[in-house]
Write an enzyme that holds these catalytic residues in place. Sequence first.
Site: not given
Length: 523
Positions: A400, A281, A48, A26-27, A71, A29
């Site tokens: 999960g 669960h 990502e 990304g810009s 980013h 980074e």
Amino acid sequence: MSCSVRDAFIEQLRLFGMTSVFGNPGSTELPMFRDFPDDFRYVLGLQESVVVAMADGYAQATGNASIVNLHSAAGVGHAMGNIFTAYKNRTPLVITAGQQARSMLLGEPFLHADQATELPKPYVKWSSEPARAQDVPAALARAYHLAMAPPRGPVFLSVPVDDWDAPVDATQPLAPRSVSTAVRADPALLDKVANALADADRPGLVVGAGVDRDRAFAETVALAERHQARVWVAPMSARCSFPESHPLFAGFLPTARHGIRGCLDEHDVVVVLGAPVFAYHVEDAGPHVSEGTAVFQLVDDPASAAGTPVGTSVVTSLRLGVRDLLGGPEPKPRSSPQRWVRPPRVEGQNELSEELLMQTLADLRPETSIVVEEAPTTRRAMHDHLPFDQPESFYTCASGGLGHGLPAAVGIALARPEQQVIALLGDGSSMYAIQGLWSAAHESLPIVFVIVNNQGYAAIDEFARHFGVGKPVGTTLTDIDFAGLARSMGCVGTVVRRPDELTTALLDALASPTPTLVDVHVR
């Protein structure tokens, strides 16, 4: 004498053995990667969440933290599902995200992150945007050591784009390369557990992912054999922590209170190793265990210990704790407990079933291969027909959530190039991170991706019956050309619709030097 923040940061990564950077550029980074060093590798993911899962698999397979670059706020948002999974997996990740220049932040510039450190919480152990550019390398050192400290997990650094070129005093020593992360338990508490095991009439063990994470597999087998204790796998355990073909293997605990209670009812003492055994669960009532069952837990997470509803919990590194138990009193003589009987082989089927697929995989896969699973509906058939007997041979996500398994297999294959990696995926779950196929092809990884294609979200259909929903909506998934998708991203793709096609297709995939997707249509 000074150097740039970037140079100091890169040297820190090198010292920590973190030379594979997982990212999607990304810009904000870009300055981090100016003059990218030749001894580093940039592993590109096309989204990502895929990036984080690849880094997760790589970190689990290497035992060291991975560095992930996202980013700004948008990239962290995309990645949050797998950041949550990394947190539940106890995977050490150092996650960096770009931020707009410090001089612009008051004006809410385009592509900035408002309250950047709050966005990934609560699923990171630490989150920081250093107050000064010069503090970024020291923040990395702190982040690394926190990520590696038990319980391991992801940490987060937000770095403004103009920090990377700022000068930093190069005469200051880098932070120490090693910090002790082993936790030794209270000896009196461990003595209590060891004495209870030695005096038990019908001891049982419950093993979870923490055993394999802390590389206590062999010690756990020795403990079970010393006490002739049956060994259960904790509900939804994300790793293989005991050989499933061992005579003392007892089976897999369910995720319901009455089911767990029924399985453990045969034991007067149960020792839980590296697991939150009461991870339910579905809603249920009644006691967690029967009145005559004493529960002890060894776990490296104080929060898990505090949240366990019954028994005595001991906070310890698993390998150290189990070794201490092995030095306990001599157990009373006991006869060998009843052996778990694996369901019989399936024979003479005229149509493809999940059971036949799992059995065929078990027959054909190399002994040293690694299976990464994200096929929830197939898990019962996998338990019955695809046993795992080696440490670090099985991985699945502890959260999960979906979208982890396919790219995690890519990360594991990068870390373990000498081993065959097989990704076992549901048709629905694979679509959460299908872009990972491109990364597998781009990195020339001979992964076998097996799609268990039942043309729907079958797990949701099962839960619909539990909740009394006769006609669930949105659970049919048809007309996806998985083999075509694989070919479009540089992999080999093939379709299997009949039992007589299965063995040949899997053998060809296992022999292929390139990533191969096998789309298996099951009834």
